[in-house]
Design a protein around this motif. Structure first.
Motif, PDB file in Angstrom:
ATOM      1  N   UNK A  50      10.488   0.669   6.895  1.00 49.39           N
ATOM      2  CA  UNK A  50      10.153   0.979   5.500  1.00 49.39           C
ATOM      3  C   UNK A  50      10.686  -0.089   4.550  1.00 49.39           C
ATOM      4  N   UNK A  51      11.908  -0.575   4.811  1.00 50.96           N
ATOM      5  CA  UNK A  51      12.449  -1.654   3.979  1.00 50.96           C
ATOM      6  C   UNK A  51      11.600  -2.918   4.110  1.00 50.96           C
ATOM      7  N   UNK A  52      11.270  -3.269   5.348  1.00 51.36           N
ATOM      8  CA  UNK A  52      10.483  -4.474   5.562  1.00 51.36           C
ATOM      9  C   UNK A  52       9.071  -4.318   5.010  1.00 51.36           C
ATOM     10  N   UNK A  53       8.504  -3.116   5.121  1.00 52.43           N
ATOM     11  CA  UNK A  53       7.178  -2.874   4.549  1.00 52.43           C
ATOM     12  C   UNK A  53       7.177  -3.048   3.041  1.00 52.43           C
ATOM     13  N   UNK A  54       8.239  -2.570   2.395  1.00 52.32           N
ATOM     14  CA  UNK A  54       8.357  -2.760   0.950  1.00 52.32           C
ATOM     15  C   UNK A  54       8.507  -4.240   0.614  1.00 52.32           C
ATOM     16  N   UNK A  55       9.293  -4.951   1.433  1.00 53.28           N
ATOM     17  CA  UNK A  55       9.461  -6.394   1.215  1.00 53.28           C
ATOM     18  C   UNK A  55       8.151  -7.143   1.441  1.00 53.28           C
ATOM     19  N   UNK A  56       7.373  -6.728   2.454  1.00 51.90           N
ATOM     20  CA  UNK A  56       6.065  -7.352   2.694  1.00 51.90           C
ATOM     21  C   UNK A  56       5.173  -7.157   1.472  1.00 51.90           C
ATOM     22  N   UNK A  57       5.177  -5.934   0.921  1.00 53.09           N
ATOM     23  CA  UNK A  57       4.403  -5.678  -0.293  1.00 53.09           C
ATOM     24  C   UNK A  57       4.889  -6.580  -1.423  1.00 53.09           C
ATOM     25  N   UNK A  58       6.216  -6.740  -1.527  1.00 50.41           N
ATOM     26  CA  UNK A  58       6.761  -7.621  -2.554  1.00 50.41           C
ATOM     27  C   UNK A  58       6.375  -9.070  -2.345  1.00 50.41           C
ATOM     28  N   UNK A  59       6.281  -9.466  -1.084  1.00 53.78           N
ATOM     29  CA  UNK A  59       5.897 -10.836  -0.744  1.00 53.78           C
ATOM     30  C   UNK A  59       4.403 -11.065  -0.980  1.00 53.78           C
ATOM     31  N   UNK A  60       3.607 -10.048  -0.676  1.00 49.52           N
ATOM     32  CA  UNK A  60       2.151 -10.170  -0.710  1.00 49.52           C
ATOM     33  C   UNK A  60       1.579  -9.993  -2.121  1.00 49.52           C
ATOM     34  N   UNK A  61       2.180  -9.076  -2.903  1.00 51.60           N
ATOM     35  CA  UNK A  61       1.701  -8.828  -4.261  1.00 51.60           C
ATOM     36  C   UNK A  61       2.251  -9.921  -5.173  1.00 51.60           C
ATOM     37  N   UNK A  62       1.563 -11.027  -5.177  1.00 45.42           N
ATOM     38  CA  UNK A  62       2.041 -12.224  -5.863  1.00 45.42           C
ATOM     39  C   UNK A  62       1.513 -12.260  -7.293  1.00 45.42           C
ATOM     40  N   UNK A  63       1.732 -13.404  -7.938  1.00 44.40           N
ATOM     41  CA  UNK A  63       1.184 -13.601  -9.281  1.00 44.40           C
ATOM     42  C   UNK A  63      -0.337 -13.485  -9.275  1.00 44.40           C
ATOM     43  N   UNK A  64      -0.951 -13.817  -8.141  1.00 43.27           N
ATOM     44  CA  UNK A  64      -2.408 -13.689  -8.029  1.00 43.27           C
ATOM     45  C   UNK A  64      -2.820 -12.231  -8.156  1.00 43.27           C
ATOM     46  N   UNK A  65      -2.057 -11.329  -7.547  1.00 48.82           N
ATOM     47  CA  UNK A  65      -2.400  -9.910  -7.579  1.00 48.82           C
ATOM     48  C   UNK A  65      -2.222  -9.329  -8.973  1.00 48.82           C
ATOM     49  N   UNK A  66      -1.094  -9.634  -9.600  1.00 53.58           N
ATOM     50  CA  UNK A  66      -0.776  -9.001 -10.874  1.00 53.58           C
ATOM     51  C   UNK A  66      -1.465  -9.695 -12.043  1.00 53.58           C
ATOM     52  N   UNK A  67      -1.323 -11.005 -12.139  1.00 50.07           N
ATOM     53  CA  UNK A  67      -1.884 -11.741 -13.265  1.00 50.07           C
ATOM     54  C   UNK A  67      -3.342 -12.119 -13.014  1.00 50.07           C
ATOM     55  N   UNK A  68      -3.602 -12.725 -11.849  1.00 49.95           N
ATOM     56  CA  UNK A  68      -4.934 -13.259 -11.579  1.00 49.95           C
ATOM     57  C   UNK A  68      -6.006 -12.193 -11.434  1.00 49.95           C
ATOM     58  N   UNK A  69      -5.733 -11.138 -10.626  1.00 46.94           N
ATOM     59  CA  UNK A  69      -6.762 -10.123 -10.381  1.00 46.94           C
ATOM     60  C   UNK A  69      -7.000  -9.269 -11.621  1.00 46.94           C
ATOM     61  N   UNK A  70      -5.930  -8.902 -12.324  1.00 45.94           N
ATOM     62  CA  UNK A  70      -6.109  -8.138 -13.564  1.00 45.94           C
ATOM     63  C   UNK A  70      -6.988  -8.917 -14.539  1.00 45.94           C
TER      64      UNK A  70
END
Length: 532
Positions: A50-70
């Motif tokens: 669960x910790x690593x899964x959260x870290x993977x999400x943190x690694x994967x949800x980059x500036x592209x996900x938050x800034x670029x896709x929005x």
């Protein structure tokens, strides 16, 4: 609106400084146990699924996900949301084909897996070069996002000021990785994932509440705000349906997004931070839930930005389409919410670039220095020392590259990194895991062929020259019509790997092949492989 945002920029800086201070303390505490290569590269394999899964999400949800896709959804509507779909569906490929098998087979890096039953030296060198190339393209996107965000928040419109911002972000990244290694980086990613998903959830609920929790009402408001032609936000084809070339661009982009995730070195390296294959599986399932929920939020955030700010104002703002999320935060909650979202965006960039940097450093120090130059027998402590020097070099290169690509769409730049990863890495990974006949020559042809083809097509594409939005708008040496090379480079890399193997009369060691198959499928012997 822009002026009032920038007048309260001290709040943004204060919140961001507070985040940096807290995470630096955590990184310092985590670094106390970094004594061996396993500690530095894989955090001592001490994280739960669960910790690593959260870290993977943190690694994967980059500036592209938050800034670029929005921003892409706010400006292009339906076609922008295709990025979210592609990024999410890609995780099924990673879960079903790659995650557990890689964890069972390797030690620290992708090259450990690719060279397991093939000739060590040439395959490790090729895999390391490929890893460094993918990390470089991904780093460009994150540094670009940093410049776009700060130019909006602080009103820094000149290139010199934005270059200074990118330099500061790069310097912080170097500090995080030098001190904390994978353990410190993982904790930064966990904290960042929690903040990002919580912030996006608050904004999503807020936007929906303004429209009676009615998604159709929100989309109607976005169409009305866009003015003439606003209905194109709801229909496919605004970005990728204009011509046959743009439709091919979409197919190419989709291939890169769906196939690229399972070949991203910094994502693959996260699977080595858990103690067992079972925890690796749990990591992916946990991350899919978190990432999937977040990408549903982006749909609301994108149309919310279109409804409250308008596509034209977003495109005209400093930072362009990447400014949609910060503009929406200010429209909803004023300086305080903007400050929080800005800090989260900075945290997103820092966490992702830290993960990329440690992956690139591990690839050079473990695969090139320790395994090739020192033939698997480096002096005690020297491998980690080389990794830290590599971090500094990579940081400097990323800063220079980020300054050079400042102004490009962040999500689009990440799609190029996915295309390079899917071309250079994925065919060799799948062939190595599932095709007994696969040979060293096939691996080399696949890696170098896919890598060179992808990079050459990018260099001679409209992304680099030939139009006003290109990296070099004054030049024109673009002869490849598509902006993403995936539709050509990915199938070609698979074909090259197959052809080279079919016409290669030399056979690889059958004992090693059998050992790899048993280990990848059962995990038998994997724990011994992780000792260093």
């Amino acid at each position: 609106m822009i002026a009032s945002m920038q007048s309260s920029s001290w709040i943004n800086i204060l919140i961001f400084a507070l985040f940096v201070a807290i995470t630096l303390v955590i990184v310092f505490r985590a670094s106390r146990n970094n004594k061996t290569a396993a500690d530095y590269y894989a955090a001592g394999r001490s994280f739960s699924g669960s910790q690593n899964g959260t870290a993977i999400a943190g690694d994967y949800l980059s500036a592209a996900s938050f800034l670029g896709i929005t921003g892409a959804i706010a400006v292009n509507g339906y076609d922008g949301f295709l990025y979210s779909i592609g990024f999410l569906v890609a995780w099924l490929v990673a879960l079903l084909l790659v995650a557990e098998l890689l964890r069972n087979t390797g030690k620290f890096t992708m090259a450990d897996v690719l060279s397991f039953r093939l000739k060590q030296r040439p395959v490790r060198i090729a895999a390391a070069i490929s890893t460094l190339a993918v990390c470089f393209f991904y780093l460009l996107a994150q540094m670009n996002g940093a410049g776009a965000l700060v130019s909006l928040l602080l009103g820094i419109g000149d290139k010199t000021g934005q270059a200074l911002v990118i330099t500061v972000v790069g310097a912080l990244m170097i500090v995080y990785v030098l001190i904390g290694g994978m353990k410190g980086t993982t904790w930064v990613q966990i904290i960042k994932a929690a903040l990002l998903i919580a912030g996006a959830a608050v904004m999503t609920i807020w936007v929906l509440s303004l429209h009676g929790f009615n998604l159709s009402g929100l989309m109607d408001a976005a169409v009305a705000k866009a003015g003439a032609g606003g209905e194109t936000l709801l229909n496919p084809g605004k970005e990728y349906g204009v011509s046959s070339t743009s439709q091919l661009n979409f197919v190419s982009l989709g291939l890169a997004l769906v196939l690229g995730t399972a070949a991203l070195p910094h994502v693959l390296m996260r699977f080595y931070t858990v103690p067992t294959a079972k925890e690796a599986r749990k990591s992916v399932v946990w991350s899919i839930w978190l990432i999937g929920i977040f990408y549903l939020f982006t749909l609301v955030l994108g149309y919310g930005a279109a409804a409250l700010i308008g596509p034209k104002d977003i495109a005209a703002a400093p930072g362009g389409v990447n400014s949609a999320a910060p503009l929406l935060a200010f429209a909803l909650g004023g300086p305080v919410l903007l400050g929080f979202i800005a800090a989260v965006a900075f945290a997103t960039i820092l966490a992702v670039v830290a993960g990329l940097t440690i992956t690139a450093a591990a690839s050079f120090s473990h695969d090139i220095y320790a395994s090739v130059l020192k033939k698997g027998k480096p002096e005690p402590g020297s491998e980690v020392k080389v990794a830290r020097w590599t971090v500094i070099v990579i940081g400097i290169v990323a800063i220079i590259g980020g300054i050079g690509t400042n102004g490009q769409n962040v999500a689009f730049l990440v799609a190029l990194a996915f295309a390079v990863a899917a071309s250079a890495n994925l065919p060799t990974i799948l062939y190595s895991l599932f095709w007994k006949r696969f040979t060293t020559r096939g691996a080399l042809w696949s890696i170098y062929g896919g890598l060179i083809t992808a990079i050459v097509l990018i260099v001679f594409s409209p992304v680099v020259s030939g139009n006003a939005k290109a990296m070099f708008p004054a030049a024109n040496f673009a002869w490849f019509p598509l902006s993403n090379p995936g539709i050509v480079s990915i199938p070609l890399a698979f074909l090259l790997g197959w052809l080279a193997t079919i016409f290669d009369r030399r056979q690889e060691d059958p004992v090693k092949q059998a050992e790899m198959e048993v280990r990848s499928l059962t995990g038998l012997g994997a724990e011994k492989a992780t000792e260093h």
